[in-house]
Write a protein that holds these residues in place. Structure first.
Motif, mmCIF file in Angstrom:
data_model
loop_
_atom_site.group_PDB
_atom_site.id
_atom_site.type_symbol
_atom_site.label_atom_id
_atom_site.label_comp_id
_atom_site.label_asym_id
_atom_site.label_seq_id
_atom_site.Cartn_x
_atom_site.Cartn_y
_atom_site.Cartn_z
ATOM 1 N N PHE A 178 -0.122 -8.232 -9.248
ATOM 2 C CA PHE A 178 -0.647 -8.893 -7.895
ATOM 3 C C PHE A 178 -1.811 -9.605 -8.122
ATOM 4 N N PHE B 4 -12.496 5.388 -6.205
ATOM 5 C CA PHE B 4 -11.401 4.321 -6.251
ATOM 6 C C PHE B 4 -11.397 3.534 -7.485
ATOM 7 N N ARG C 205 0.914 -1.227 0.205
ATOM 8 C CA ARG C 205 -0.103 0.025 -0.040
ATOM 9 C C ARG C 205 0.831 1.280 -0.052
ATOM 10 N N GLN C 206 1.758 1.225 -0.815
ATOM 11 C CA GLN C 206 2.686 2.409 -0.718
ATOM 12 C C GLN C 206 2.237 3.630 -1.278
ATOM 13 N N ALA C 207 1.243 3.303 -2.372
ATOM 14 C CA ALA C 207 0.311 4.430 -3.147
ATOM 15 C C ALA C 207 -0.803 4.277 -2.248
ATOM 16 N N GLY C 208 -1.427 5.625 -1.975
ATOM 17 C CA GLY C 208 -2.563 5.705 -1.173
ATOM 18 C C GLY C 208 -2.823 6.665 -0.492
ATOM 19 N N ARG C 209 -4.001 6.803 0.589
ATOM 20 C CA ARG C 209 -4.367 7.978 1.115
ATOM 21 C C ARG C 209 -3.315 8.712 1.931
ATOM 22 N N PHE D 181 -1.182 0.214 -9.001
ATOM 23 C CA PHE D 181 -2.295 0.539 -8.566
ATOM 24 C C PHE D 181 -3.342 -0.200 -8.941
ATOM 25 N N SER D 182 -4.110 -1.154 -8.161
ATOM 26 C CA SER D 182 -5.096 -1.878 -8.727
ATOM 27 C C SER D 182 -5.661 -2.503 -7.400
ATOM 28 N N ASP D 183 -6.375 -3.568 -7.811
ATOM 29 C CA ASP D 183 -7.222 -4.135 -6.539
ATOM 30 C C ASP D 183 -7.369 -5.601 -6.676
ATOM 31 N N PHE E 102 2.046 -13.763 0.433
ATOM 32 C CA PHE E 102 1.466 -13.037 1.540
ATOM 33 C C PHE E 102 0.456 -13.551 2.473
ATOM 34 N N PRO F 227 -14.589 -2.164 0.397
ATOM 35 C CA PRO F 227 -15.220 -2.962 -0.727
ATOM 36 C C PRO F 227 -16.744 -3.336 -0.464
ATOM 37 N N PHE G 157 -16.784 0.454 -4.055
ATOM 38 C CA PHE G 157 -15.907 0.765 -3.224
ATOM 39 C C PHE G 157 -16.456 1.970 -2.590
ATOM 40 N N HIS H 249 2.200 -5.515 7.026
ATOM 41 C CA HIS H 249 0.727 -5.254 6.296
ATOM 42 C C HIS H 249 0.735 -3.775 5.622
HETATM 43 O O1 CP3 Z 1 0.126 0.402 -3.262
HETATM 44 C C1 CP3 Z 1 -0.562 -0.867 -3.225
HETATM 45 O O2 CP3 Z 1 -0.274 -1.702 -2.295
HETATM 46 C C2 CP3 Z 1 -0.985 -1.280 -4.551
HETATM 47 C C3 CP3 Z 1 -2.461 -1.305 -4.674
HETATM 48 C C4 CP3 Z 1 -3.246 -2.085 -3.891
HETATM 49 C C5 CP3 Z 1 -4.536 -1.675 -3.487
HETATM 50 N N1 CP3 Z 1 -5.115 -3.004 -2.892
HETATM 51 C C6 CP3 Z 1 -5.238 -0.301 -3.434
HETATM 52 C C7 CP3 Z 1 -6.388 -0.185 -2.724
HETATM 53 C C8 CP3 Z 1 -3.155 -3.566 -3.579
HETATM 54 C C9 CP3 Z 1 -1.796 -4.322 -3.690
HETATM 55 C C10 CP3 Z 1 -4.558 -3.901 -2.805
HETATM 56 C C11 CP3 Z 1 -4.624 -5.289 -2.436
HETATM 57 C C12 CP3 Z 1 -5.778 -5.364 -1.737
HETATM 58 N N2 CP3 Z 1 -7.112 -4.909 -1.912
HETATM 59 C C13 CP3 Z 1 -5.915 -6.805 -0.728
HETATM 60 C C14 CP3 Z 1 -4.851 -7.564 -0.191
HETATM 61 C C15 CP3 Z 1 -3.916 -6.698 0.647
HETATM 62 C C16 CP3 Z 1 -4.113 -6.416 2.092
HETATM 63 O O3 CP3 Z 1 -4.162 -5.360 2.430
HETATM 64 O O4 CP3 Z 1 -4.306 -7.409 2.670
HETATM 65 C C17 CP3 Z 1 -7.234 -6.498 -0.129
HETATM 66 C C18 CP3 Z 1 -7.650 -7.591 1.045
HETATM 67 C C19 CP3 Z 1 -7.914 -5.717 -0.812
HETATM 68 C C20 CP3 Z 1 -9.436 -5.149 -0.864
HETATM 69 C C21 CP3 Z 1 -9.839 -4.046 -0.174
HETATM 70 N N3 CP3 Z 1 -9.397 -2.764 -1.215
HETATM 71 C C22 CP3 Z 1 -9.951 -3.372 0.808
HETATM 72 C C23 CP3 Z 1 -10.234 -4.326 2.082
HETATM 73 C C24 CP3 Z 1 -10.179 -2.077 0.823
HETATM 74 C C25 CP3 Z 1 -10.568 -1.068 1.796
HETATM 75 C C26 CP3 Z 1 -9.368 -0.842 2.879
HETATM 76 C C27 CP3 Z 1 -8.670 0.624 2.856
HETATM 77 O O5 CP3 Z 1 -7.472 0.560 2.785
HETATM 78 O O6 CP3 Z 1 -9.677 1.475 2.269
HETATM 79 C C28 CP3 Z 1 -9.766 -1.745 -0.445
HETATM 80 C C29 CP3 Z 1 -9.648 -0.333 -1.144
HETATM 81 C C30 CP3 Z 1 -8.395 0.049 -1.596
HETATM 82 N N4 CP3 Z 1 -7.705 -0.709 -2.219
HETATM 83 C C31 CP3 Z 1 -7.505 1.406 -1.469
HETATM 84 C C32 CP3 Z 1 -6.521 1.249 -2.133
HETATM 85 C C33 CP3 Z 1 -5.261 2.428 -2.226
HETATM 86 C C34 CP3 Z 1 -8.136 2.544 -0.752
HETATM 87 C C35 CP3 Z 1 -8.733 3.429 -1.611
HETATM 88 C C36 CP3 Z 1 -9.297 4.512 -1.141
HETATM 89 O O7 CP3 Z 1 -10.011 4.950 -0.628
HETATM 90 O O8 CP3 Z 1 -8.567 5.526 -1.983
#
Ligand code: CP3
Length: 359
Positions: free
Chosen positions: A158, A61, A42-46, A90-92, A257, A111, A106, A336
């Motif tokens: 991924f 998102f 999650r190096q890209a993000g909020r 950056f994907s999901d 992971f 989600p 989302f 994590h």
């Molecule tokens: O920077 C990165 O790691 C790459 C992008 C990435 C995202 N999701 C972006 C994201 C990756 C590798 C994921 C994987 C992912 N998505 C997982 C497995 C990794 C883990 O954290 O255990 C899971 C379980 C998901 C499902 C998911 N997507 C959840 C539970 C959530 C909500 C939680 C949260 O952090 O808001 C998301 C949304 C999500 N995926 C965001 C991001 C940056 C937040 C979106 C936003 O509101 O801007």
């Protein structure tokens, strides 16, 4: 960036004449490296203001993820700011469920899948899902990122592991208790098995598709595997994860992971992925003993520590690096994902510590 780290990255960039020389890829092959490569889940993000700025314009998102140019831009943001050794697209993980015909949303709470799978008929009604067609924007985004990456930075794709994807498909979102999942798994194991087999197929194709479009290594996220006992993991989840890992073996390096899964560590090493990601609740030096050279290890600073100060992050990261110094195949990462409340200065301290540019 300090002069020392600039010099180090120039030396490294010069040696990266072929893609396979990249530090992360060498560490995943357990070759000797001058330092541990570093990136963060999650190096890209909020936590990044530049991410929030793009997100505010994009309309959510999913809109960002599905727009290859925006996805590429936010993938590159942390690399420009911190110069990690890998960029992760950056994907999901939930997109293949959409490709199989499930509705996916989302919002601020995360989600949701409004029509979760509960019966055999629900599972049989899923489409196989064709990542190359349904998720074509992922391929385009990878190509755009690749074109914009510094030469020494590896590109990661991924997917979610079959069990974790099944948990979202059955629960309809993130769960704490996994009641619906466990009901289906125990009461109708044949349907559960059918679902996991279909997920393993689509995940394998999605990973291979990403490799064809420039991903140099892949991460398989089994976030919720730790909710199973070892016996149930072996019976219900492991065979499908093993099938995905085998399909990639010898083709593209793969990091496996699982969250809070110390009890599954031996099983994960036994699949022989390139690396296993170690949760921050486990001791990394002990994990190296247990891995017995079967795979590289990724980890494992507590992402909560990134909520402290840059000085504390440096101290804790240094201690972590010292605890495994001399071990081949260490990829420095958090246990994590980075938390949204993290100060970017703390991420900078973490990355600079790996690069040896902060005392
Ligand atoms: O920077 C990165 O790691 C790459 C992008 C990435 C995202 N999701 C972006 C994201 C990756 C590798 C994921 C994987 C992912 N998505 C997982 C497995 C990794 C883990 O954290 O255990 C899971 C379980 C998901 C499902 C998911 N997507 C959840 C539970 C959530 C909500 C939680 C949260 O952090 O808001 C998301 C949304 C999500 N995926 C965001 C991001 C940056 C937040 C979106 C936003 O509101 O801007």
């Amino acid at each position: 960036m300090s002069p020392k780290s600039t010099a180090a990255s120039q030396v490294h960039a010069a040696s990266a004449s072929t893609g396979t020389d990249k530090l992360l890829l060498r560490a995943l092959r357990r070759e000797p490296t001058e330092r541990a490569p570093v990136w963060l889940m999650r190096q890209a993000g909020r936590y990044l203001p530049e991410y929030r700025a793009v997100r505010a314009q994009a309309g959510g998102f999913l809109a960002m993820v599905q727009d290859a140019e925006l996805a590429a831009e936010v993938t590159l943001q942390p690399i420009r700011r911190f110069h990690m050794d890998a960029a992760i697209l950056f994907s999901d993980i939930l997109l293949p469920l959409q490709a199989m015909g499930m509705e996916l949303r989302f919002d601020e709470s995360g989600p949701s899948l409004p029509k979760p799978l509960r019966t055999r008929a629900d599972v049989l009604a899923l489409r196989p899902g064709d990542p190359a067609a349904d998720l074509a924007y992922v391929g385009r985004a990878l190509e755009l990122v690749k074109a914009g990456l510094p030469r020494d930075v590896a590109l990661l794709g991924f997917a979610g592991a079959p069990f974790t994807l099944a948990s979202y498909a059955i629960e309809g979102g993130t769960s704490k208790s996994f009641l619906e999942l466990k009901k289906l798994m125990y009461r109708d194991p044949a349907t559960f098995e059918t679902l996991l087999a279909r997920l393993a197929d689509v995940v394998t194709r999605h990973l291979l598709f990403q490799a064809e479009h420039g991903a140099e290594a892949l991460v398989l996220f089994d976030t919720w595997a730790g909710t199973l006992t070892r016996e149930d993991y072996r019976r219900y989840a492991a065979p499908h994860t093993a099938r995905v890992v085998r399909a990639l073996q010898g083709r593209v390096p793969l990091v496996l992971f699982a969250g809070q899964a110390e009890h599954l560590f031996e099983d994960q090493c036994a699949f022989e992925p390139s690396a296993v990601a170690v949760d921050h609740r486990s001791d990394l030096a002990v994990a190296f003993e247990r891995a017995r050279g079967r795979c590289a290890l990724q980890g494992n600073l507590d992402p909560g520590v990134l909520l402290s100060t840059p000085e504390e992050v440096t101290r804790r990261t240094q201690a972590l690096l010292d605890s495994v110094r001399g071990r081949r195949g260490h990829v420095l990462n958090v246990g994590h994902g980075v938390l949204p409340a993290t100060d970017p200065e703390c991420v900078a301290a973490f990355v600079e510590c790996a690069r040896g540019s902060r005392p």
